[in-house]
Design an enzyme around this catalytic site. Structure first.
Site, PDB file in Angstrom:
ATOM      1  N   LYS A 142       0.928  -1.239  -0.159  1.00 26.08           N
ATOM      2  CA  LYS A 142       0.094  -0.031  -0.071  1.00 26.08           C
ATOM      3  C   LYS A 142       0.978   1.362   0.031  1.00 26.08           C
ATOM      4  CE  LYS A 142      -3.808  -0.365   2.499  1.00 26.08           C
ATOM      5  NZ  LYS A 142      -4.413  -0.819   3.737  1.00 26.08           N
TER       6      LYS A 142
ATOM      7  N   GLY B 163      -8.692  -7.729   4.351  1.00 27.02           N
ATOM      8  CA  GLY B 163      -9.309  -7.842   5.691  1.00 27.02           C
ATOM      9  C   GLY B 163      -8.578  -8.617   6.828  1.00 27.02           C
TER      10      GLY B 163
ATOM     11  N   ARG C 213      -3.281   3.432   8.661  1.00 28.42           N
ATOM     12  CA  ARG C 213      -3.634   2.021   7.627  1.00 28.42           C
ATOM     13  C   ARG C 213      -2.440   1.132   7.581  1.00 28.42           C
ATOM     14  NH1 ARG C 213      -4.862   4.899   2.083  1.00 28.42           N
ATOM     15  NH2 ARG C 213      -5.904   2.570   1.864  1.00 28.42           N
TER      16      ARG C 213
ATOM     17  N   HIS D 149     -16.518  -8.876   1.486  1.00 26.52           N
ATOM     18  CA  HIS D 149     -15.451  -9.282   2.116  1.00 26.52           C
ATOM     19  C   HIS D 149     -15.581 -10.972   1.623  1.00 26.52           C
ATOM     20  CE1 HIS D 149     -14.021 -12.272   5.238  1.00 26.52           C
ATOM     21  NE2 HIS D 149     -12.783 -11.554   5.183  1.00 26.52           N
TER      22      HIS D 149
ATOM     23  N   ARG E 117       5.926 -48.590 -15.076  1.00 26.82           N
ATOM     24  CA  ARG E 117       6.683 -49.075 -14.000  1.00 26.82           C
ATOM     25  C   ARG E 117       6.535 -50.466 -13.565  1.00 26.82           C
ATOM     26  NH1 ARG E 117       6.261 -46.082  -8.287  1.00 26.82           N
ATOM     27  NH2 ARG E 117       4.165 -47.137  -8.148  1.00 26.82           N
TER      28      ARG E 117
ATOM     29  N   CYS F  75       8.858 -38.191 -11.737  1.00 22.90           N
ATOM     30  CA  CYS F  75       7.632 -38.682 -11.912  1.00 22.90           C
ATOM     31  C   CYS F  75       6.961 -38.773 -10.232  1.00 22.90           C
ATOM     32  CB  CYS F  75       7.457 -40.139 -12.342  1.00 22.90           C
ATOM     33  SG  CYS F  75       8.339 -41.361 -11.437  1.00 22.90           S
TER      34      CYS F  75
ATOM     35  N   ARG G 287      -3.825  -1.261  -6.187  1.00 22.10           N
ATOM     36  CA  ARG G 287      -2.952  -2.540  -6.294  1.00 22.10           C
ATOM     37  C   ARG G 287      -3.291  -3.205  -7.453  1.00 22.10           C
ATOM     38  NH1 ARG G 287      -5.907  -4.572  -0.811  1.00 22.10           N
ATOM     39  NH2 ARG G 287      -7.800  -5.018  -1.632  1.00 22.10           N
TER      40      ARG G 287
ATOM     41  N   ASP H 238       9.601 -41.360  -3.011  1.00 23.91           N
ATOM     42  CA  ASP H 238      10.501 -42.132  -1.927  1.00 23.91           C
ATOM     43  C   ASP H 238      11.878 -41.549  -1.799  1.00 23.91           C
ATOM     44  OD1 ASP H 238       9.799 -44.755  -1.071  1.00 23.91           O
ATOM     45  OD2 ASP H 238       9.274 -45.128  -3.205  1.00 23.91           O
TER      46      ASP H 238
ATOM     47  N   TYR I  71      11.881 -33.678 -18.450  1.00 23.25           N
ATOM     48  CA  TYR I  71      10.627 -33.778 -18.407  1.00 23.25           C
ATOM     49  C   TYR I  71       9.979 -33.896 -17.067  1.00 23.25           C
ATOM     50  CZ  TYR I  71      10.559 -38.710 -18.109  1.00 23.25           C
ATOM     51  OH  TYR I  71      10.602 -39.934 -17.444  1.00 23.25           O
TER      52      TYR I  71
ATOM     53  N   ARG J 238       1.636 -47.023 -12.944  1.00 22.42           N
ATOM     54  CA  ARG J 238       1.811 -48.068 -11.934  1.00 22.42           C
ATOM     55  C   ARG J 238       0.871 -49.211 -12.265  1.00 22.42           C
ATOM     56  NH1 ARG J 238       0.199 -43.059  -9.877  1.00 22.42           N
ATOM     57  NH2 ARG J 238       1.634 -41.942  -8.589  1.00 22.42           N
TER      58      ARG J 238
ATOM     59  N   GLY K   9      12.096 -40.568  -8.518  1.00 19.88           N
ATOM     60  CA  GLY K   9      10.888 -40.684  -7.848  1.00 19.88           C
ATOM     61  C   GLY K   9      10.829 -39.907  -6.443  1.00 19.88           C
ATOM     62  N   THR K  10      10.582 -38.638  -6.455  1.00 20.87           N
ATOM     63  CA  THR K  10      10.829 -37.955  -5.643  1.00 20.87           C
ATOM     64  C   THR K  10      10.293 -38.206  -4.245  1.00 20.87           C
ATOM     65  OG1 THR K  10       9.359 -36.218  -6.444  1.00 20.87           O
ATOM     66  CG2 THR K  10      11.561 -36.050  -7.193  1.00 20.87           C
TER      67      THR K  10
ATOM     68  N   SER L 116      14.142 -41.858 -13.873  1.00 18.88           N
ATOM     69  CA  SER L 116      12.964 -41.251 -13.649  1.00 18.88           C
ATOM     70  C   SER L 116      13.122 -40.797 -11.983  1.00 18.88           C
ATOM     71  CB  SER L 116      11.697 -41.730 -13.881  1.00 18.88           C
ATOM     72  OG  SER L 116      10.654 -40.866 -13.549  1.00 18.88           O
TER      73      SER L 116
ATOM     74  N   GLU M   3      15.317 -43.215  -6.821  1.00 19.00           N
ATOM     75  CA  GLU M   3      14.684 -42.799  -5.263  1.00 19.00           C
ATOM     76  C   GLU M   3      15.146 -43.292  -4.449  1.00 19.00           C
ATOM     77  OE1 GLU M   3      10.715 -44.756  -5.793  1.00 19.00           O
ATOM     78  OE2 GLU M   3      11.709 -46.274  -7.161  1.00 19.00           O
TER      79      GLU M   3
ATOM     80  N   MET N 219      -5.564  -7.153   8.412  1.00 15.73           N
ATOM     81  CA  MET N 219      -5.035  -6.177   9.493  1.00 15.73           C
ATOM     82  C   MET N 219      -6.145  -5.054   9.576  1.00 15.73           C
ATOM     83  SD  MET N 219      -2.251  -7.799   9.867  1.00 15.73           S
ATOM     84  CE  MET N 219      -0.768  -6.758  10.436  1.00 15.73           C
TER      85      MET N 219
HETATM   86  P1  ADP Z   1      -7.788  -2.261   3.703  1.00 16.16           P
HETATM   87  O1  ADP Z   1      -6.350  -2.578   3.624  1.00 16.16           O
HETATM   88  O2  ADP Z   1      -8.193  -3.075   4.755  1.00 16.16           O
HETATM   89  O3  ADP Z   1      -8.403  -2.049   2.703  1.00 16.16           O
HETATM   90  P2  ADP Z   1      -7.330   0.726   4.196  1.00 16.16           P
HETATM   91  O4  ADP Z   1      -6.136   0.803   4.829  1.00 16.16           O
HETATM   92  O5  ADP Z   1      -7.459   0.516   2.695  1.00 16.16           O
HETATM   93  O6  ADP Z   1      -7.433  -0.958   4.680  1.00 16.16           O
HETATM   94  O7  ADP Z   1      -8.400   1.362   4.722  1.00 16.16           O
HETATM   95  C1  ADP Z   1      -9.973   1.241   4.820  1.00 16.16           C
HETATM   96  C2  ADP Z   1     -10.904   2.025   4.005  1.00 16.16           C
HETATM   97  O8  ADP Z   1     -10.604   3.384   4.764  1.00 16.16           O
HETATM   98  C3  ADP Z   1     -10.549   2.443   2.719  1.00 16.16           C
HETATM   99  O9  ADP Z   1     -11.040   1.746   1.812  1.00 16.16           O
HETATM  100  C4  ADP Z   1     -10.845   3.920   2.634  1.00 16.16           C
HETATM  101  O10 ADP Z   1     -12.252   4.179   2.376  1.00 16.16           O
HETATM  102  C5  ADP Z   1     -10.770   4.411   4.111  1.00 16.16           C
HETATM  103  N1  ADP Z   1      -9.438   5.349   3.977  1.00 16.16           N
HETATM  104  C6  ADP Z   1      -8.196   4.930   4.309  1.00 16.16           C
HETATM  105  N2  ADP Z   1      -7.400   6.049   4.202  1.00 16.16           N
HETATM  106  C7  ADP Z   1      -8.320   7.040   4.050  1.00 16.16           C
HETATM  107  C8  ADP Z   1      -7.990   8.465   3.942  1.00 16.16           C
HETATM  108  N3  ADP Z   1      -6.711   8.912   3.958  1.00 16.16           N
HETATM  109  N4  ADP Z   1      -8.877   9.331   3.690  1.00 16.16           N
HETATM  110  C9  ADP Z   1     -10.235   8.827   3.741  1.00 16.16           C
HETATM  111  N5  ADP Z   1     -10.486   7.318   4.005  1.00 16.16           N
HETATM  112  C10 ADP Z   1      -9.610   6.760   4.140  1.00 16.16           C
HETATM  113 MG    MG Z   2      -7.937  -0.769   1.309  1.00 17.94          MG
HETATM  114 MG    MG Z   3     -10.474  -3.843   5.421  1.00 15.24          MG
END
Ligand code: ADP
Ligand code: MG
Ligand code: MG
Length: 877
Positions: free
Chosen positions: A23, A102, A93, A455, A617, A831, A337, A769, A851, A561, A766-767, A764, A745, A104
């Site tokens: 990020k 989801g 963040r 999610h 074999r 194999c 990303r 064994d 191969y 086999r 035989g990883t 061949s 093997e 962290m």
């Molecule tokens: P995750 O990695 O779980 O997607 P983010 O760090 O992207 O977490 O943050 C989750 C949400 O928080 C983002 O989708 C965004 O909508 C909001 N957010 C993050 N940074 C900012 C920011 N600087 N200003 C406004 N909203 C933010």
């Molecule tokens: Mg995000």
């Molecule tokens: Mg999140």
């Protein structure tokens, strides 16, 4: 100079992922290429590691550096963190090297205090917004930093909404929100025994520390193990100026993909909500709106948005997954990303991008994780069976694939029932990160709420699990464990099926059909074949498997086999007679009964392979595997064989070995009973002569002798084979070439490979064994303790799943070098199970094998892995 632990976005770029996390590196890159993002800074992954090195304390030098960077950020933004006017608020963040959706946690609106919220209210003239931001901050901070569950706060919120008689958060008034803040703070004081922290700098340092400590939470650990992410990577923390999507009806926030992540279609794919902050869009609180509505409502913003999205995709040369926020009609990007996508979408995008001239074929081949191909190779529902099935509902097609299972209403149930051997379908209102283990265990995932970026949808696509979300006509009650569809009630014992590509949900189990490679998948695989130098064969014991492998692009069979054939009903009896025989004559009589059957098997395989290489074999497992163990069965068999129960028991006892893995098996059987090798040679050669004649082919059968540890074993058995074969060929009056080779093997065979090579046409490896003999533990017993090894981080991986390049790999290298030196034309293959594992395949490419051979369903995976290995380390001139 001391080490630098904190970087402004303007000091970083996309190549610094290891240090800044994904990020942070991408926020830096966006800053550099002129995408509008709020400014901020990154506390590095090295700071995270330092925090763990110091026993979970953030050292003073890092704390100081954070404060300094905050001063700089104040200067850049012209705002004051915790100031009496123009206050600077930030988002904290997390962001590891690899994205961990989801896993962290994020804290928004940090810097707000009882005093600060009033300043914000006054200066923006929008008190509702100010208090809405503050209540969100109190909840996130309490949850992430202090571990007070967010459900507590949601409970308080629901209570207030009930009291006020409203349904949506947005219907709460300024006064209501003030009241809510007061109740939130009171709850915080109740739990913590102190007031909510009123110093922004303390809030900041506590939050950074909390993100670091969340790197080690159980959810993160599970996700890491599932995705092979080492704990040593650590996470970075981004501290970024806030922009506000919750400032009213001209503000909003959303998520977008530059192409459709489910199908790969080249179209903007986005969802948003007005007057919303953070992850409101993906949390399923309100149903998000399709981006086409933004186009109608705010055409200029929409146009800018689409332009920026395209700019990012062209810059990264990959499909982008972005987050954006609109603050009073001004657009900001908050994250980009490379987007996760289904395997189908990945293939389409890779092929399209080459055709659009955006990337090269090599780049396209490297874009796809070979393991992901597994997902396109899964069976689909039989069309007719699907038409006949009763449709319960249609939701959003979140992740394609056909899945059938019994309903599980909680993640814990799904996991437990899966572990007990059941196929389960996880059915939830919506999912959250705590559900991860249940989601892994489930055949498919179904949620009643949520959009395409919820999610459940994101995680399912990542795992390749079929998923349907937002099936709003369904009602579920996870306490009573009931699902209601069209007024009918279903429970835990009912099967349902879902088709993730269409969103349809059906009652009952539906038959499936095998997948095929065509269209852009076919094009992509052709590119892989043009590239690679490693050949791909398959392990197949039946014409059906052989055909499947051919359909998937196999170039030959690396392992048939023969013992599997002996287990079939019609041959087990003569096989047992053979084992019971006390003299050669009786043994030959029994073997004569097996010969025609075995010959038919081989003919079937030769015919299917249509002249391609077939390696067969000879008998490998210890003989006791063919005899029953239960007394009742022994009695029955004794009658059939017309011997006494005592005698049969004696034979079983005699055959009992303390360590059958290292017992009377492999070539050792044929050294004791050469007539077995003779019969098998006869079957291999006669079948080849007949098929060559009938089909006009020139099959060159490859006979493979297992478990050679000394050249004399091979010399002895090769003589048996050639004498038999040459006589048959001479008598037949036609010419037939055949090869005699061996499996390598046993470690001893590796170090003496030069001697063995002189007697062998091919090796061949035989990883399986080789791994168990090299490590000194048996595959059948290792399961129980290898788990401890992995839990305690003694081993990073299971050497039976992923080839141990460092140790066992040395044996392979030695054998390759010695073998080729003694006989340059020696054909070399693998194999074992590892022949289908991408990182192992790269190793086999690098040591120069000809191969790899793997199970039919792994063939496409192996073709791609071999192409990638060639791109990274070219062997072709
Ligand atoms: P995750 O990695 O779980 O997607 P983010 O760090 O992207 O977490 O943050 C989750 C949400 O928080 C983002 O989708 C965004 O909508 C909001 N957010 C993050 N940074 C900012 C920011 N600087 N200003 C406004 N909203 C933010
Ligand atoms: Mg995000
Ligand atoms: Mg999140």
């Amino acid at each position: 100079m001391s080490k630098k632990y904190v970087y402004l976005f303007s000091e970083g770029n996309t190549t610094m992922k290891n240090l800044l996390g994904g990020k942070g590196a991408n926020l830096s890159e966006m800053t550099n290429i002129g995408i509008p993002i709020p400014m901020g800074f990154v506390v590095t992954t090295e700071a995270c590691n330092k925090y763990y090195d110091e026993n979970k304390v953030l050292p003073k030098e890092i704390v100081d550096e954070i404060h300094e960077k905050m001063d700089e950020l104040e200067e850049i933004t012209g705002k004051k963190f915790g100031g009496d006017s123009n206050p600077l608020l930030v988002a904290v963040r997390s962001g590891a090297r690899a994205s961990m959706p989801g896993m962290m946690d994020t804290i928004l609106n940090l810097g707000l205090t009882d005093k600060g919220v009033e300043v914000l209210a006054k200066e923006t003239g929008n008190a509702r917004f100010a208090y809405d931001s503050y209540r969100r901050f109190i909840m996130m901070f309490s949850d992430v930093v202090k571990g007070i569950p967010s459900s507590d706060f949601n409970g308080i919120l629901d209570e207030l909404k009930d009291e006020k008689g409203v349904e949506l958060d947005t219907e709460l008034t300024e006064k209501d929100l003030k009241e809510l803040v007061a109740r939130y703070e009171a709850h915080y004081e109740d739990v913590m025994g102190e007031e909510f922290p009123q110093d922004p700098r303390t809030q900041l340092i506590d939050s950074v520390t909390a993100v670091f400590s969340s790197w080690d939470n159980p959810r993160a650990n599970i996700y890491r193990r599932l995705n092979d992410i080492p704990s040593s990577w650590g996470t970075a923390v981004n501290v970024q100026e806030m922009v506000f999507g919750n400032k009213g009806d001209t503000s909003g926030s959303g998520v977008a993909f530059s192409r459709n992540p489910a199908t790969g279609e080249h179209e903007v794919f986005a969802e948003y909500l007005m007057n919303a902050q953070g992850e409101d869009v993906v949390a399923g609180i309100r149903t998000p709106r399709p981006i086409s509505e933004l186009e109608t409502e705010f055409p200029e913003i929409y146009e800018e948005f689409v332009g920026l999205l395209e700019k990012l995709e062209n810059h990264y040369k990959d499909m982008q997954d972005i987050e954006f926020t609109i603050e009073e009609e001004k657009l900001y990007f908050l994250q980009t990303r490379n987007g996760k996508r289904t395997a189908h979408a990945a293939l389409k995008i890779a092929v399209d991008m080459v055709e659009e001239g955006l990337i090269t074929k090599d780049e396209a081949l490297l874009m796809i994780d070979p393991k992901q191909l597994d997902n396109v190779l899964h069976p689909a529902f039989d069309e007719q069976a699907m038409k006949d099935a009763k449709e319960l509902a249609v939701g959003l097609p979140a992740s394609p694939g056909a899945a059938t299972g019994k309903i599980a209403f909680t993640a814990a149930d799904a996991k437990a029932r899966h572990d007990a051997g059941e196929r389960v379908m996880l059915v939830r209102q919506e999912t959250s990160p705590e559900d991860i283990e249940g989601m892994i265990a489930a055949e498919g995932i179904l949620t009643v709420r949520g959009g395409m970026t919820s999610h459940a949808a994101v995680v399912a696509r990542g795992m390749g699990t079929p998923c349907v979300v937002g099936a709003e006509s369904l009602r579920i009650n996870s306490e009573n464990k009931t699902l209601i569809a069209n007024g009918e009630v279903y429970g835990e014992d009912d099967y349902i099926s879902l088709e993730g590509a269409t969103g349809s949900i059906y009652l009952g189990e539906i038959d499936t059909v095998d997948p095929e490679i065509s269209g852009y998948f076919g094009t992509f695989m052709e590119w892989a074949d043009e590239k690679r130098s490693l050949k791909i064969r398959t392990n197949a014991d039946t014409p059906h498997d052989a055909q499947q492998a051919l359909d998937f692009g196999a170039e030959g069979i690396g392992l048939t086999r023969t013992e599997h054939m002996f287990f079939a009903e019609d041959r087990l009896f003569p096989m047992r007679q053979m084992i019971m025989a006390t003299n050669e004559e009786d043994r030959r009589k029994a073997l004569a009964k097996i010969l025609p059957l075995q010959k038919e098997d081989f003919k079937g395989i030769y015919e299917t392979m249509d002249g391609k290489a077939v390696t067969i074999r000879f008998l490998d497992p210890p003989l006791h595997e063919f005899l029953p163990t239960k007394q009742s069965e022994i009695k029955e068999l004794a009658e059939e064989l017309e011997v006494s129960v005592e005698y049969l028991n004696d034979v079983v006892d005699d055959l009992h070995e303390f360590n059958p893995m290292m017992g009377h098996r492999g070539c050792r059987l044929s050294i004791s009973y050469p007539e077995v090798a003779e019969m098998q040679t006869r079957a291999v050669i006669e079948a080849a002569i007949e098929v060559n004649k009938e089909k006009g082919l020139t099959i060159i059968p490859e006979i493979m002798i297992p478990l050679i540890g000394d050249v004399n074993e091979l010399t002895y058995l090769k003589a048996v084979v050639t004498e038999t074969a040459d006589k048959i060929i001479a008598d037949s009056g036609v010419d037939l070439k055949y090869l005699v080779g061996t499996m390598i093997e046993i470690p001893r065979a590796c170090v003496l490979a030069d001697e063995i090579a002189l007697e062998a046409d091919f090796f061949s490896f035989g990883t399986n064994d080789l791994t168990q003999m090299g490590f000194g533990f048996s595959r059948d017993d290792a399961g129980s303790f290898l788990k401890d090894y992995q839990d305690k981080k003694v081993y990073d991986f299971d050497p039976f799943a992923k080839f141990d390049q460092e140790g066992i790999g040395q044996f392979v290298k030695i054998a390759v070098e010695k073998g080729r030196k003694a006989k340059p034309e020696l054909d070399l293959g693998v194999c074992g199970e590892h022949g289908g594992d991408p990182s192992s395949i790269e190793f086999f490419h690098n040591v120069g094998l000809d191969y790899v051979s793997c199970s039919p369903f792994r063939v496409p995976v192996a073709r791609l892995a071999a192409a990638q290995a060639e791109i990274r380390n070219p062997r072709k001139k």
